[in-house]
Design an enzyme around this catalytic site. Structure first.
Site, mmCIF file in Angstrom:
data_model
loop_
_atom_site.group_PDB
_atom_site.id
_atom_site.type_symbol
_atom_site.label_atom_id
_atom_site.label_comp_id
_atom_site.label_asym_id
_atom_site.label_seq_id
_atom_site.Cartn_x
_atom_site.Cartn_y
_atom_site.Cartn_z
ATOM 1 N N GLY A 115 50.039 24.929 94.731
ATOM 2 C CA GLY A 115 50.155 23.473 95.479
ATOM 3 C C GLY A 115 51.469 23.114 95.738
ATOM 4 O O GLY A 115 52.329 23.950 95.325
ATOM 5 N N SER A 118 53.785 23.743 92.645
ATOM 6 C CA SER A 118 54.252 25.047 92.291
ATOM 7 C C SER A 118 54.982 25.702 93.025
ATOM 8 O O SER A 118 56.053 26.223 92.854
ATOM 9 C CB SER A 118 52.958 25.790 92.043
ATOM 10 O OG SER A 118 51.756 25.443 91.198
ATOM 11 N N THR A 139 44.907 24.228 96.962
ATOM 12 C CA THR A 139 44.567 23.071 95.807
ATOM 13 C C THR A 139 43.118 22.671 96.323
ATOM 14 O O THR A 139 43.110 21.996 97.308
ATOM 15 C CB THR A 139 45.542 21.976 95.528
ATOM 16 O OG1 THR A 139 44.883 21.129 94.903
ATOM 17 C CG2 THR A 139 46.035 21.553 97.004
ATOM 18 N N ASP A 141 42.518 19.642 95.709
ATOM 19 C CA ASP A 141 42.830 18.153 96.102
ATOM 20 C C ASP A 141 43.190 18.131 97.543
ATOM 21 O O ASP A 141 43.313 16.959 98.115
ATOM 22 C CB ASP A 141 44.048 17.845 95.238
ATOM 23 C CG ASP A 141 43.732 17.625 93.751
ATOM 24 O OD1 ASP A 141 42.521 17.964 93.327
ATOM 25 O OD2 ASP A 141 44.607 17.430 93.077
ATOM 26 N N ARG A 176 18.393 4.239 88.853
ATOM 27 C CA ARG A 176 19.369 4.269 88.439
ATOM 28 C C ARG A 176 20.671 4.269 89.462
ATOM 29 O O ARG A 176 20.525 4.975 90.418
ATOM 30 C CB ARG A 176 19.593 5.415 87.531
ATOM 31 C CG ARG A 176 18.876 5.176 86.303
ATOM 32 C CD ARG A 176 19.060 6.495 85.550
ATOM 33 N NE ARG A 176 18.308 6.449 84.300
ATOM 34 C CZ ARG A 176 18.063 7.522 83.240
ATOM 35 N NH1 ARG A 176 18.302 8.522 83.943
ATOM 36 N NH2 ARG A 176 17.723 7.098 82.132
ATOM 37 N N MET A 183 37.218 15.438 91.144
ATOM 38 C CA MET A 183 38.877 15.746 90.998
ATOM 39 C C MET A 183 39.479 15.049 91.966
ATOM 40 O O MET A 183 39.060 14.886 93.207
ATOM 41 C CB MET A 183 38.907 17.211 90.679
ATOM 42 C CG MET A 183 38.713 17.772 89.280
ATOM 43 S SD MET A 183 39.279 19.378 89.148
ATOM 44 C CE MET A 183 39.287 19.514 87.179
ATOM 45 N N GLY A 184 40.821 15.022 91.925
ATOM 46 C CA GLY A 184 41.679 14.684 92.959
ATOM 47 C C GLY A 184 42.643 13.822 92.301
ATOM 48 O O GLY A 184 42.565 12.661 91.813
ATOM 49 N N ARG A 283 36.040 23.884 90.834
ATOM 50 C CA ARG A 283 36.976 25.159 91.149
ATOM 51 C C ARG A 283 36.514 26.463 90.972
ATOM 52 O O ARG A 283 37.066 27.330 91.470
ATOM 53 C CB ARG A 283 38.160 24.784 89.889
ATOM 54 C CG ARG A 283 38.879 23.607 90.214
ATOM 55 C CD ARG A 283 40.169 23.547 90.101
ATOM 56 N NE ARG A 283 40.825 24.301 88.734
ATOM 57 C CZ ARG A 283 41.615 23.990 87.739
ATOM 58 N NH1 ARG A 283 42.221 22.717 88.069
ATOM 59 N NH2 ARG A 283 41.913 24.050 86.688
HETATM 60 O O1 F6P Z 1 45.445 19.680 91.201
HETATM 61 C C1 F6P Z 1 44.157 20.155 91.104
HETATM 62 C C2 F6P Z 1 43.306 19.916 89.912
HETATM 63 O O2 F6P Z 1 42.001 20.449 89.988
HETATM 64 C C3 F6P Z 1 43.274 18.325 89.903
HETATM 65 O O3 F6P Z 1 42.109 17.934 91.011
HETATM 66 C C4 F6P Z 1 42.871 17.967 88.594
HETATM 67 O O4 F6P Z 1 43.050 16.640 88.074
HETATM 68 C C5 F6P Z 1 43.607 19.064 87.664
HETATM 69 O O5 F6P Z 1 43.776 20.186 88.740
HETATM 70 C C6 F6P Z 1 43.119 19.577 86.637
HETATM 71 O O6 F6P Z 1 44.172 20.539 85.786
HETATM 72 P P1 F6P Z 1 43.581 21.181 84.566
HETATM 73 O O7 F6P Z 1 42.932 22.443 84.963
HETATM 74 O O8 F6P Z 1 44.757 21.514 84.103
HETATM 75 O O9 F6P Z 1 42.617 20.482 83.593
#
Ligand code: F6P
Length: 358
Positions: A115, A118, A139, A141, A176, A183-184, A283
Site C-alpha cells: 500500500g 509500505s 490494498t 482499502d 432487525r 474494513m477501510g 482479505r
Molecule cells: O489496510 C488494509 C487493512 O485491511 C485495513 O482495512 C484494516 O484496518 C487493516 O488493514 C487491518 O490490519 P491488521 O491485519 O493489522 O489487523
C-alpha cells in the site's frame, strides 16, 4: 543480460498477491531467463542471515497459485526499517541491516507489492542504494493514489456484498436492523461500493460526516413505508474519532464502529439490531477474476519496467490499461472516496442514506 529481480509483499495481505508474484516470475523468465527471488515476510526476511529468500521456480508457479488468497512469501505490518519494533518496545533504525540483506541477494532490481505506506518506506530504504525499485499497489482499502484499482479491492467488495446478501434475509425474518462493519482504515471505498451492490439502506464512510439522528430518521421513514428491516454498512473508520472510540493499546485493530452503531440504533429506534464485523474475512479469500487480471497485468509490467531500466515508478491501472507513474506522486497522498464522485451520487440516487442528511 539476465537479471536477478527481487520481489516482496509488504503490509496487510490481500487476495491477488500470489497472482502478482507468479506473473512477475513468468514474465522474468521470458525476459532472457531472468531470475526472480522471493523475499520472505516482507522486509523481515532481509534481517535474517542467510537472508530469508527463495529463487522462484516457474515450473512450480502454476495457475493454481493465482487462485489462492494470501501471499506464499509471507508479509508483515511490523517491518518499518527506520522504526523497527524491538522485543523490549524500543523502535530501532534497522535500515542498514536491511540494505545489507539486499546486497547479499545480489539483486539488479526490486519489486515491492504494498500500500502507499509500505511503498513509501521501501522507496526511502532503497534511495541510498541505487537499486532500481518498482512498486505494485495492493490494498483492499483501494486508497493508493494515481491508480483506479489496487489489488485486493475487488475481492473485498465481493465478500462484503455477499455478506449483505446473506444479512438481508435473516434481518427481514426477524425485523432487525443489520449493521455490517467493513474494513477501510482511512477510506470508505469498500463500504460505498458494497452498499450499492448489496442494496444497503445506509452507508457510512469516513469521507462524509454523519449524524445518528439522520440515520434513525431515515430508518423511521423506511418503517412508515412498510419496511421493518434495514441494512446498514459502516466503514471501520467512519466517525470513530468523532464519537470518542479509540483502540486500546493492546488491541491494534480498528474494530468497534459496528457494535457501537447497533447499540445506538437499537436504543434510538426500539428495533432489534445486530452487528457483524467482517474483518479479515475480506482479505483471505480466493481472488476475484478482476483481481487476478489486475495482479497479472501489474506484475508483468513491473518486470518490464525493470528490464527497460526504469526505477522509482509504480505500476497502475488507469483508463482500462496499465500505466506507470512516479512513486513520489503516490506515496505523498492517499485516494479517498470523492464525496461528489460517481459512487456517492449513485448511492444518493438509490436512496441510500449517507448520514449527512436523512
Ligand atoms: O489496510 C488494509 C487493512 O485491511 C485495513 O482495512 C484494516 O484496518 C487493516 O488493514 C487491518 O490490519 P491488521 O491485519 O493489522 O489487523
Amino acid at each position: 543480460m539476465s537479471k536477478r529481480i527481487g520481489i516482496l509483499t509488504s503490509g496487510g495481505d490481500c487476495a491477488g498477491l500470489n497472482a502478482v508474484i507468479r506473473a512477475a516470475a513468468l514474465r522474468a523468465e521470458r525476459g532472457g531467463g531472468c531470475t526472480v527471488v522471493g523475499i520472505r515476510y516482507g522486509t523481515l526476511g532481509l534481517l535474517e542471515r542467510p537472508v530469508a529468500a527463495i529463487e522462484l521456480d516457474c515450473a512450480r508457479l502454476d495457475a493454481a497459485l493465482a487462485r489462492q488468497g494470501g501471499t506464499f512469501l509471507g508479509t508483515t505490518n511490523w517491518g518499518n526499517p527506520f522504526a523497527f519494533p524491538m522485543a523490549d518496545g524500543e523502535l530501532r533504525d534497522r535500515s542498514g541491516e536491511m540494505i545489507e540483506g539486499l546486497r547479499l541477494l545480489r539483486l539488479d532490481g526490486l519489486i515491492g507489492v504494498g500500500g502507499d505506506g509500505s511503498l513509501g518506506l521501501l522507496r526511502r530504504l532503497l534511495a541510498p542504494t541505487g537499486l532500481p525499485f518498482i512498486g505494485v499497489p495492493k490494498t483492499i482499502d483501494n486508497d493508493v493514489a494515481n491508480t483506479e484499482r489496487a489489488i485486493g479491492y475487488s475481492t473485498a467488495v465481493a465478500i462484503a456484498t455477499e455478506a449483505l446478501d446473506r444479512l438481508a434475509p435473516t434481518g427481514a425474518s426477524h425485523d432487525r436492523i443489520m449493521v455490517l462493519e467493513v474494513m477501510g482504515r482511512d477510506a470508505g471505498h469498500i463500504a460505498i461500493a458494497a452498499a450499492i451492490a448489496g442494496g444497503a439502506d445506509v452507508a457510512l464512510i469516513p469521507e462524509i460526516a454523519w449524524r445518528l439522528d439522520h440515520i434513525t430518521e431515515h430508518i423511521g421513514r423506511l418503517r412508515q413505508s412498510g419496511r421493518r428491516t434495514a441494512l446498514v454498512v459502516v466503514a471501520e473508520a467512519a466517525g470513530k474519532a468523532e464519537i470518542g472510540l479509540t483502540n486500546k493499546d493492546d488491541a491494534p485493530t480498528h474494530h468497534g464502529m459496528g457494535e457501537w452503531l447497533a447499540r445506538r440504533l437499537m436504543a434510538a429506534t426500539g428495533s432489534e439490531a445486530r452487528a457483524t464485523v467482517l474483518g479479515h474475512v475480506q482479505r483471505g479469500a480466493a481472488p476475484t477474476p478482476e483481481d487476478r487480471l489486475l495482479a497479472s497485468a501489474l506484475g508483468v509490467r513491473a518486470v518490464e519496467l525493470l528490464l527497460n531500466g526504469a526505477s522509482d515508478r509504480m505500476v497502475a491501472w488507469w483508463n482500462r490499461r496499465v500505466i506507470d507513474v512516479p512513486l513520489d506522486k503516490v506515496t505523498e497522498r492517499a485516494r479517498t472516496v470523492d464525496p461528489a464522485g460517481s459512487l456517492v451520487v449513485t448511492a444518493r440516487a438509490l436512496g441510500i442514506c449517507l448520514g449527512d442528511a436523512a
